[in-house]
Design an enzyme around this catalytic site. Structure first.
Site, PDB file in Angstrom:
ATOM      1  N   ASP A 120     123.875  72.449  78.918  1.00  0.00           N
ATOM      2  CA  ASP A 120     122.809  73.311  78.508  1.00  0.00           C
ATOM      3  C   ASP A 120     121.635  72.571  78.489  1.00  0.00           C
ATOM      4  OD1 ASP A 120     124.560  75.526  78.898  1.00  0.00           O
ATOM      5  OD2 ASP A 120     124.923  75.524  76.388  1.00  0.00           O
TER       6      ASP A 120
HETATM    7  N1  URA Z   1     129.573  74.133  76.205  1.00  0.00           N
HETATM    8  C1  URA Z   1     128.225  74.721  75.971  1.00  0.00           C
HETATM    9  O1  URA Z   1     128.338  75.812  75.280  1.00  0.00           O
HETATM   10  N2  URA Z   1     127.204  73.973  76.498  1.00  0.00           N
HETATM   11  C2  URA Z   1     127.344  72.935  77.058  1.00  0.00           C
HETATM   12  O2  URA Z   1     126.192  72.394  77.509  1.00  0.00           O
HETATM   13  C3  URA Z   1     128.466  72.493  77.779  1.00  0.00           C
HETATM   14  C4  URA Z   1     129.690  73.164  77.039  1.00  0.00           C
END
Ligand code: URA
Length: 238
Positions: free
Chosen positions: A103
């Protein structure tokens, strides 16, 4: 391989553009300028320069990046920077892609490659590559939450149960856990499912490939051994 073809394979533009670079005297091998586009090369341990900048020939590239916050894993980032902004055009011309996604607000280990097989090996849903995440939580981490994460939780609109292994409370508000799938926002949703909330998230490890010395925004080429280690889940460190 011909010099013009080698340059093209390394991201220096079209065959025509590479021919022009060579004819213009921009390309040297072992400090000797080569102006013949069809000059035949041995690719083993090949180093060359273009406009005085040195490069090593790489059949494929495998890159480990410590992804900074506020960078998106897409080419056309809408509200933030793109992780691809961290690389020069020569690398980008090779068609590098992110191996999975983090993310925008997640930091940590992100692999990038132009090797389709490598990408497939690490992201195939059946492969279950373990990924270690560390997170700060909004509320204290309870024993019950740890147990629930280990037993598995359901996530809306996803089939099956999502569990974590090696769930470790690092301190009252800090948790480490390993997940083996990779669905959208998985870690954040798993924490929400047990009644807590991720405040910030960091990926420390993919397979046995551990992030150790890279500062945020820094990246390195993986050696062939490290790339194989990531692919085959053999221990290694970066
Ligand atoms: N899980 C999440 O919620 N975000 C990420 O970036 C990676 C794994």
């Amino acid at each position: 391989m011909f010099l013009e073809k080698m340059l093209q394979s390394q991201g220096f533009g079209s065959r025509k553009h590479c021919q022009q670079l060579i004819k213009n005297g921009a390309v040297a091998i072992q400090n000797e300028v080569i102006t013949e586009p069809k000059f035949k090369l041995n690719l083993q341990n090949l180093e060359f320069s273009v406009h005085g900048q040195s490069f090593q020939y790489r059949e494929k590239v495998y890159i480990a990046l410590n992804k900074p916050i506020n960078y998106e894993c897409s080419h056309q980032a809408t509200h933030h920077f793109s992780v691809f902004d961290l690389f020069d055009d020569v690398l980008m011309n090779r068609g590098m892609q992110c191996v999975g996604r983090l993310d925008q607000d997640t930091t940590g280990l992100l692999l990038l490659t132009d090797d389709g097989q490598f990408l497939q090996a690490l992201t195939h849903p059946k492969k279950h590559v373990p990924k270690v995440y560390q997170m700060q939580t909004a509320d204290p981490v309870t024993d019950e939450q740890i147990q629930q994460l280990e037993q598995g939780v359901e996530l809306r609109n996803e089939k099956g149960i999502f569990s974590a292994t090696d769930v470790i409370r690092l301190d009252e508000f800090k948790l480490q856990m390993t997940v083996h799938q990779g669905v959208y926002h998985q870690v954040k949703r798993m924490l929400a499912a047990v009644g807590n909330k991720v405040e910030n998230l960091h990926r420390a490890q993919i397979g046995q490939l551990k992030l150790t010395d890279l500062a945020e925004g820094e990246w390195i080429y993986l050696t062939e051994n490290q790339a194989n280690a990531a692919k085959n889940l053999i221990a290694d460190q970066i």
